[in-house]
Design a protein around this motif. Structure first.
Motif, PDB file in Angstrom:
ATOM      1  N   SER A  30       0.815  -1.219   0.000  1.00  0.00           N
ATOM      2  CA  SER A  30       0.000   0.000   0.000  1.00  0.00           C
ATOM      3  C   SER A  30       0.850   1.271   0.000  1.00  0.00           C
ATOM      4  CB  SER A  30      -0.954   0.006   1.187  1.00  0.00           C
ATOM      5  OG  SER A  30      -0.226   0.005   2.393  1.00  0.00           O
ATOM      6  N   LEU A  31       2.103   1.180   0.405  1.00  0.00           N
ATOM      7  CA  LEU A  31       2.977   2.351   0.450  1.00  0.00           C
ATOM      8  C   LEU A  31       3.609   2.670  -0.900  1.00  0.00           C
ATOM      9  CD1 LEU A  31       4.913   1.702   3.789  1.00  0.00           C
ATOM     10  CD2 LEU A  31       2.885   3.119   3.433  1.00  0.00           C
ATOM     11  N   PHE A  32       3.591   1.679  -1.787  1.00  0.00           N
ATOM     12  CA  PHE A  32       4.340   1.804  -3.036  1.00  0.00           C
ATOM     13  C   PHE A  32       3.517   2.465  -4.141  1.00  0.00           C
ATOM     14  CE2 PHE A  32       8.378  -0.592  -2.887  1.00  0.00           C
ATOM     15  CZ  PHE A  32       8.328  -0.985  -1.564  1.00  0.00           C
ATOM     16  N   ASP A  33       4.192   3.282  -4.941  1.00  0.00           N
ATOM     17  CA  ASP A  33       3.649   3.712  -6.216  1.00  0.00           C
ATOM     18  C   ASP A  33       3.897   2.573  -7.200  1.00  0.00           C
ATOM     19  OD1 ASP A  33       4.868   7.123  -5.870  1.00  0.00           O
ATOM     20  OD2 ASP A  33       3.080   6.142  -5.073  1.00  0.00           O
ATOM     21  N   MET A  34       2.854   2.178  -7.898  1.00  0.00           N
ATOM     22  CA  MET A  34       2.940   1.035  -8.807  1.00  0.00           C
ATOM     23  C   MET A  34       2.761   1.500 -10.245  1.00  0.00           C
ATOM     24  SD  MET A  34       3.415  -1.480  -6.751  1.00  0.00           S
ATOM     25  CE  MET A  34       3.245  -2.829  -7.936  1.00  0.00           C
ATOM     26  N   ALA A  35       3.423   0.814 -11.154  1.00  0.00           N
ATOM     27  CA  ALA A  35       3.350   1.233 -12.552  1.00  0.00           C
ATOM     28  C   ALA A  35       3.516   0.048 -13.488  1.00  0.00           C
ATOM     29  CB  ALA A  35       4.428   2.273 -12.850  1.00  0.00           C
ATOM     30  N   TRP A  36       3.015   0.220 -14.675  1.00  0.00           N
ATOM     31  CA  TRP A  36       3.246  -0.700 -15.788  1.00  0.00           C
ATOM     32  C   TRP A  36       4.123   0.008 -16.813  1.00  0.00           C
ATOM     33  CZ3 TRP A  36       2.062  -5.723 -15.714  1.00  0.00           C
ATOM     34  CH2 TRP A  36       1.056  -6.160 -14.844  1.00  0.00           C
TER      35      TRP A  36
END
Length: 115
Positions: A30-36
């Motif tokens: 939940s703390l992480f910025d996630m990306a593709w």
């Protein structure tokens, strides 16, 4: 050891849809910025879509209106719903997780759009 595992890639006809998943383990998801990201043959890796910890999203112009990024913090999983796929969407798609100095990548999943 942190793991990001992508799934859901495959071969699809132009105009079709695919849903990619990225399952994370051993991180405070939940703390992480996630990306593709994606990388086509002979091209540099490019950002496709990002969803930050607050849920705000952003998309590359080339996929705006066709792709939807989402996340489930309970399942520690990120998704990419890809609609109206085009041959130029063909690439290896990578999951990325970023928080402060931590930056993790998955192994990638191949997406091929072809008739």
């Amino acid at each position: 050891q942190v793991q990001l595992v992508e799934s859901g890639g495959g071969l699809v006809q132009p105009g079709g849809s695919l849903r990619l998943s990225c399952a994370a383990s051993r991180i405070s998801f939940s703390l992480f910025d996630m990306a593709w990201y994606r990388q086509a043959p002979g091209k540099e890796r490019e950002l496709v879509a990002v969803i930050i910890d607050s849920g705000i999203t952003n998309y590359a112009d080339s996929v705006q209106g066709r792709f939807i990024i989402s996340r489930d913090n309970v399942k520690k999983t990120m998704y990419l719903q890809m609609n109206s796929l085009k041959p130029e969407d063909t690439a290896v798609y990578y999951c990325n997780a970023k928080f402060r100095d931590s930056n993790y990548w998955g192994q990638g999943t191949q997406v091929t759009v072809s008739s």
